[in-house]
Design an enzyme around this catalytic site. Sequence first.
Site, PDB file in Angstrom:
ATOM      1  N   LYS A 151       0.849  -1.184   0.000  1.00 54.83           N
ATOM      2  CA  LYS A 151       0.000   0.000   0.000  1.00 54.83           C
ATOM      3  C   LYS A 151       0.893   1.245   0.000  1.00 54.83           C
ATOM      4  O   LYS A 151       1.784   1.389   0.851  1.00 54.83           O
ATOM      5  CB  LYS A 151      -0.908   0.012   1.224  1.00 54.83           C
ATOM      6  CG  LYS A 151      -2.000  -1.051   1.185  1.00 54.83           C
ATOM      7  CD  LYS A 151      -3.006  -0.773   0.082  1.00 54.83           C
ATOM      8  CE  LYS A 151      -4.195  -1.718   0.137  1.00 54.83           C
ATOM      9  NZ  LYS A 151      -5.199  -1.409  -0.904  1.00 54.83           N
ATOM     10  N   LYS A 247     -13.672  -7.111  -7.712  1.00 57.48           N
ATOM     11  CA  LYS A 247     -14.043  -7.330  -6.317  1.00 57.48           C
ATOM     12  C   LYS A 247     -15.552  -7.514  -6.254  1.00 57.48           C
ATOM     13  O   LYS A 247     -16.307  -6.731  -6.831  1.00 57.48           O
ATOM     14  CB  LYS A 247     -13.642  -6.138  -5.442  1.00 57.48           C
ATOM     15  CG  LYS A 247     -12.145  -5.915  -5.315  1.00 57.48           C
ATOM     16  CD  LYS A 247     -11.871  -4.676  -4.460  1.00 57.48           C
ATOM     17  CE  LYS A 247     -10.375  -4.432  -4.289  1.00 57.48           C
ATOM     18  NZ  LYS A 247     -10.101  -3.179  -3.547  1.00 57.48           N
TER      19      LYS A 247
END
Length: 328
Positions: A151, A247
């Site tokens: 991240k 997703k």
Amino acid sequence: MNGRRMQAKAESWPIKGSFRISRGAKTSADVVVVTISEGNLSGQGECVPYTRYGETTRSVLGQISAVRDFIADGLTRDGLLTVMPPGAARNAVDCALWDLEAKLTGKTAAEIAGLPPSGPLITAYTLSLDTPENMGNAAKEQINRPLLKLKLAGIDDVERVAAVRAAAPKARLIVDANEAWTPAMLEEYGPRMADLGVELIEQPLPASEDGLLSNIDCPVPICADESAHDSSTLDDVARLYDVINIKLDKTGGLTEALLLAEAARDFGLGIMVGCMLGTSLAMAPAMLLGRFARFMDLDGPLLLAEDRENRIRFEGSLMHPPSRALWG
């Protein structure tokens, strides 16, 4: 009325420490679980309301409650696509319908979908946003994992990736900026990410600035996440991106996700299967997309302090297919 009953409840699952991305940090995975019952059999689905898309636990529970009568009247998965919009709420209902159908028919969800049985899959393991030093230390703790996802947040990102590469020289790397980069950063960072062996850059620019990607030549494939939701977004995405992150909480369930995966392949797009931060119940249906995917990122349960009964079994980063007691 066919006697189907639907319930929905909110749950909160503690995270190991905290999980930080460019938009902030969280210490719990807040999910909504839907249970649809017929006779003495029940199916379940889990979703994660996501603030980035204007969702809250309350709004998701409200959307689910609004279709209770449709479910009682026998609404099908295909019908669900017409009465609920894409998003977390539809995902939980859709996956509960898949699970219930599997239990009613005695077939697996894979068989119902016309897919081969799921086998073990390697998932990425996510390193939370932190200082370069701390991310390097985190990588050392996960040195045996074959695929790490980092991240990122903008400034110091090259240093973050370099620290992880030094700490885990054999790991494959993908990075996720969560819309935090500018076009100038992408132009500067892209070649440096390539030099560090990064295989994928996920959503570098804000979704609202997608058009700017057409003017940037990046040596690392770029993946659409916040920019790619369901099949309706695919035309624009395919012109600008190399890969899409599917997703279930974005597509609104497995039914649409399977349609999106087939369409993405027709467009020549690579596929990553990703997740919000949830339990094994949320990961189980997403595993059916493994046959389409270049990258799997279903590590949500690994980041939690605890998981469900009948959880997915992990051996390091190797995910085993879910038991039928969990889902499907």
